[in-house]
Design a protein around this motif. Structure first.
Motif, PDB file in Angstrom:
ATOM      1  N   LEU A  82      24.148 -36.926  57.248  1.00 30.64           N
ATOM      2  CA  LEU A  82      23.949 -38.162  56.506  1.00 30.64           C
ATOM      3  C   LEU A  82      23.144 -37.872  55.252  1.00 30.64           C
ATOM      4  O   LEU A  82      22.145 -37.140  55.289  1.00 30.64           O
ATOM      5  N   PHE A  83      23.589 -38.479  54.137  1.00 29.25           N
ATOM      6  CA  PHE A  83      22.959 -38.223  52.848  1.00 29.25           C
ATOM      7  C   PHE A  83      22.615 -39.537  52.155  1.00 29.25           C
ATOM      8  O   PHE A  83      23.208 -40.575  52.441  1.00 29.25           O
ATOM      9  N   TYR A  84      21.660 -39.435  51.236  1.00 27.55           N
ATOM     10  CA  TYR A  84      21.403 -40.541  50.312  1.00 27.55           C
ATOM     11  C   TYR A  84      21.184 -39.963  48.922  1.00 27.55           C
ATOM     12  O   TYR A  84      20.308 -39.108  48.734  1.00 27.55           O
ATOM     13  N   ASP A  85      21.999 -40.424  47.977  1.00 31.39           N
ATOM     14  CA  ASP A  85      21.974 -39.897  46.606  1.00 31.39           C
ATOM     15  C   ASP A  85      22.094 -38.378  46.583  1.00 31.39           C
ATOM     16  O   ASP A  85      21.434 -37.693  45.782  1.00 31.39           O
ATOM     17  N   GLY A  86      22.921 -37.855  47.484  1.00 32.52           N
ATOM     18  CA  GLY A  86      23.153 -36.418  47.527  1.00 32.52           C
ATOM     19  C   GLY A  86      22.109 -35.624  48.274  1.00 32.52           C
ATOM     20  O   GLY A  86      22.276 -34.429  48.514  1.00 32.52           O
ATOM     21  N   ARG A  87      21.017 -36.259  48.668  1.00 34.31           N
ATOM     22  CA  ARG A  87      19.950 -35.577  49.401  1.00 34.31           C
ATOM     23  C   ARG A  87      20.161 -35.751  50.896  1.00 34.31           C
ATOM     24  O   ARG A  87      20.391 -36.866  51.372  1.00 34.31           O
ATOM     25  N   PRO A  88      20.077 -34.666  51.674  1.00 34.63           N
ATOM     26  CA  PRO A  88      20.288 -34.774  53.127  1.00 34.63           C
ATOM     27  C   PRO A  88      19.170 -35.549  53.806  1.00 34.63           C
ATOM     28  O   PRO A  88      17.993 -35.376  53.485  1.00 34.63           O
ATOM     29  N   ASN A  89      19.548 -36.436  54.715  1.00 35.98           N
ATOM     30  CA  ASN A  89      18.580 -37.186  55.520  1.00 35.98           C
ATOM     31  C   ASN A  89      18.475 -36.590  56.923  1.00 35.98           C
ATOM     32  O   ASN A  89      17.454 -36.038  57.290  1.00 35.98           O
ATOM     33  N   HIS A  90      19.564 -36.734  57.696  1.00 31.46           N
ATOM     34  CA  HIS A  90      19.538 -36.275  59.077  1.00 31.46           C
ATOM     35  C   HIS A  90      20.873 -35.650  59.433  1.00 31.46           C
ATOM     36  O   HIS A  90      21.899 -35.900  58.799  1.00 31.46           O
ATOM     37  N   GLU A  91      20.842 -34.838  60.499  1.00 33.23           N
ATOM     38  CA  GLU A  91      22.052 -34.290  61.094  1.00 33.23           C
ATOM     39  C   GLU A  91      22.142 -34.769  62.535  1.00 33.23           C
ATOM     40  O   GLU A  91      21.129 -34.858  63.231  1.00 33.23           O
ATOM     41  N   LEU A  92      23.367 -35.067  62.961  1.00 31.25           N
ATOM     42  CA  LEU A  92      23.596 -35.487  64.336  1.00 31.25           C
ATOM     43  C   LEU A  92      24.686 -34.607  64.937  1.00 31.25           C
ATOM     44  O   LEU A  92      25.725 -34.376  64.312  1.00 31.25           O
ATOM     45  N   MET A  93      24.446 -34.114  66.151  1.00 24.81           N
ATOM     46  CA  MET A  93      25.440 -33.329  66.857  1.00 24.81           C
ATOM     47  C   MET A  93      26.241 -34.259  67.765  1.00 24.81           C
ATOM     48  O   MET A  93      25.662 -35.040  68.540  1.00 24.81           O
ATOM     49  N   ILE A  94      27.561 -34.199  67.647  1.00 25.31           N
ATOM     50  CA  ILE A  94      28.451 -35.066  68.417  1.00 25.31           C
ATOM     51  C   ILE A  94      29.220 -34.221  69.433  1.00 25.31           C
ATOM     52  O   ILE A  94      29.797 -33.190  69.084  1.00 25.31           O
TER      53      ILE A  94
END
Length: 215
Positions: A82-94
Motif C-alpha cells: 500500500l502506498f500514498y503519493d508513491g511512498r510505501p505505507n504497509h505490506e500485507l502477506m495474503i
C-alpha cells in the motif's frame, strides 16, 4: 482373460477426471476493511479500501469516498503493498485469500479481506439489532429493511423503504442524511451487518456502532 482385464484397467486410468485448476487470486475482486479498535473494544475508526484499475485505490469512510488520488497499491505473489503519493505505507502477506500478516504494528489496527459478491446482498433482506454509543450500556433497538436502492429503519412497525442508500462494491451501504446531519456506513461481515454512524450537528459529533443479524 488377462488381455481383457488389462484393457479394462487401462480404460479406467484413461477416464480419471482431472483435478480442477486452482482459481487465480485477483485483488481487485476484494475489498480491504481496516478497523482501529480501542483497548475497551470500541471501534474508533473504520475504512474500506478498494482496488481499481491502474493501481489506484478508493478509500471509503463514514463520510463517504475520500477525494484523494494519492492512494495506490501493488500486488505480486501474495504480497500486497500500500502506498500514498508513491511512498510505501504497509505490506500485507495474503495466503488462502486472507490476510496472514502485516508490517503495520499499530496497536488495535486490524485488516480483513472481503470478496465482492456478484449481486447486491442487501436487496430484500431484514437485519435486526441495535445501536450503542461509546461508554453507554444502553442499546437502542433497531431493525433495517433493504430493497435494491432504498432502506427503512425502525424499532417496530417497518415503514416502506423510502430512504436511498449508496451501494459500495456489494459489501457496504452508505447514507448521508443532510437533513438530520447523520452519516452511516454499513458493512457486511460473515452474514452479519456492522453499522457505524456519526451525528455531526451543533458543532460537535457523536458516534454510535451497531451489530445487526440477518433475519
Amino acid at each position: 482373460m488377462i488381455f481383457l482385464l488389462l484393457s479394462f484397467v487401462a480404460c479406467k486410468k484413461d477416464k480419471v477426471t482431472p483435478e480442477p485448476e486452482e482459481e487465480l487470486f485477483d485483488i481487485r475482486q476484494y475489498v480491504l476493511v481496516i478497523k482501529q479498535t480501542k483497548s475497551n473494544g470500541w471501534v474508533d475508526d473504520i475504512r474500506l479500501r478498494t482496488f481499481e484499475a491502474q493501481d489506484k485505490c478508493v478509500i471509503i469512510t463514514e463520510s463517504g469516498p475520500i477525494a484523494d488520488n494519492g492512494f495506490t497499491y501493488s500486488y505480486d505473489k501474495g504480497i500486497l503493498k500500500l502506498f500514498y503519493d508513491g511512498r510505501p505505507n504497509h505490506e500485507l502477506m495474503i495466503e488462502n485469500n486472507a490476510i496472514k500478516s502485516t508490517t503495520d504494528n499499530a496497536a488495535g489496527r486490524s485488516y480483513k479481506l472481503i470478496k465482492i459478491p456478484s449481486e447486491n446482498p442487501f436487496n430484500g433482506n431484514i437485519y435486526s439489532g441495535g445501536w450503542k454509543s461509546e461508554g453507554s450500556l444502553v442499546t437502542v433497538v433497531a431493525s433495517l429493511k433493504f430493497t435494491d436502492t432504498h432502506f427503512s429503519e425502525a424499532s417496530i412497525n417497518f415503514p416502506v423503504p423510502d430512504k436511498t442508500y449508496e451501494l459500495i462494491k456489494n459489501i457496504a451501504a452508505y447514507k448521508k442524511d443532510v437533513t438530520n446531519k447523520v452519516l452511516t456506513l454499513w458493512v457486511l461481515s460473515d452474514r452479519n451487518l456492522e453499522g457505524y454512524r456519526t451525528y455531526y450537528g451543533n458543532n460537535n459529533s457523536n458516534r454510535s456502532t451497531g451489530t445487526f443479524t440477518k433475519q
